[in-house]
Design an enzyme around this catalytic site. Structure first.
Site: not given
Ligand code: MRU
Length: 349
Positions: A47, A85, A198, A239, A250
């Site tokens: 973010a 996004r 990730q 985020d 996530k």
């Protein structure tokens, strides 16, 4: 710590996070289209840093514009980058800031002022994450009170919310980096974080690079780890945090939070206040990005893991209800429930 983003004076260099942990390479971004593509493809991700990157993308998009149309151009470029996004509010937060500052400037000064704001954001982001680290480390130290101070704190994290998501330090890992400087010891458990890994690709990589003990586990192993009494707490990033304290992060974070509650393990969120979105009332109002089916059917482009043509569910984020969040660690301090008033207060202070 690796630089996630660099300004060369004429272009942006981004650490290509799609290549980690195999290759540490930088890509050069010279215009707004390349920046849009880099954000969409997760070359740059997380973010805070996608906000800063989008801001630089806006500058790249106006730097050749004529003065008489520059404000119109700035507005168009910001709108365009905002479509890269949908979930992390830091993206629209940064673009609004750039649009506002450029909109207030004299037409002849817009380029200079916008670039100055981008450079300021670079600086601020690092300072902000450092402050998250300071507040978070103090809070983690208090978990140790009365306990055995020689044992490391065992922390589970999900996805990557370390130095790669920000200019420096990161969010969820900042308390760990700062805590280590202050003499605390940690062992970090990193969920691999399907489908784009990730956690295993980036969190494990950056912790290893910084000599922080780390253990990788598949996402479906977190319950077993908790059941064995291995964890002191969970820390994740965010985020977007809605006005009521619901947290989008996530995909898989919600499952971890539910498990943590079941096993009575404290669950914390670390995020800058730019991730708090008072205009979004609850988690149900947060737009959730859905990504390409191939991320699931052909993980990391490596091997076919599902039959051709199968239907796929691939949301990139989920929402953890506020009542499962023990505290939100920000650069301004640690925010505790009830969140509705506390979040408002933190943004106005
Ligand atoms: O899809 P990504 O890799 O950009 O998702 C990142 C996350 O969900 C992080 O946990 C989040 O951005 C918090 S880090 C500030």
């Amino acid at each position: 710590m690796l630089d996630t983003i660099r300004w060369t004076g004429s272009a942006v260099e981004l650490l290509d996070q799609t290549q980690l942990p195999v290759r540490t390479v930088y890509v050069t971004i010279s215009d707004q289209r390349q920046m849009h593509d880099a954000i969409r493809r997760l070359v740059v991700r997380g973010a805070p840093v996608i906000g800063v990157s989008a801001a630089f993308g806006a500058y790249l998009g106006i730097r050749n514009a004529a003065n008489d149309s520059i404000k119109q151009r700035l507005s168009e470029v910001c709108d365009y980058l905002g479509t890269s996004r949908p979930t992390a509010v830091n993206l629209s937060w940064a673009l609004k800031r750039i649009k506002d500052v450029g909109g207030r400037a004299d037409a002849r000064d817009v380029k200079r002022v916008v670039l100055g704001e981008c450079l300021k954001m670079l600086e601020e982001d690092a300072q902000c994450c450092r402050a998250i680290g300071e507040h978070g480390a103090a809070m983690l130290r208090s978990l140790r009170r009365g306990g055995d101070n020689d044992e490391p704190l065992n922390v589970l994290t999900h996805c990557n919310a370390g130095s790669c998501v920000a200019v420096r330090w990161g969010t969820a890992l900042a308390p760990i980096y700062v805590g280590i400087e202050q003499g605390l010891r940690f062992h970090v458990y990193a969920d691999e974080t399907r489908p784009l890994m990730q956690g295993s690709r980036i969190t494990a990589y950056e912790l290893q690079q910084n000599d922080v003990p780390v253990t990788v586990l598949c996402d479906n192993m977190a319950a077993s780890l908790m059941d064995r009494g291995k964890l002191d707490c969970v820390i994740v990033g965010a985020d977007r945090i809605a006005a009521n304290g619901d947290v989008a992060n996530k995909i898989g974070t919600l499952g971890v939070a539910i498990l943590a509650r079941h096993f009575h393990i404290p669950f914390f969120v670390a995020a800058p206040t730019s991730t708090i979105d008072l205009a979004t009332a609850t988690g149900a109002d947060i737009p959730i990005e859905h990504r390409d089916a191939k991320e699931v059917t052909c993980p990391l482009g490596a091997v076919q893991a599902a039959p051709d043509g199968v239907d796929v569910f691939n949301p990139a984020f989920d929402v953890t209800p506020a009542q499962m969040v023990g505290a939100i660690i920000t650069e301004k301090g640690v925010i505790r429930p009830p969140y509705l008033e506390a979040l408002k207060r933190s943004l106005s202070s």
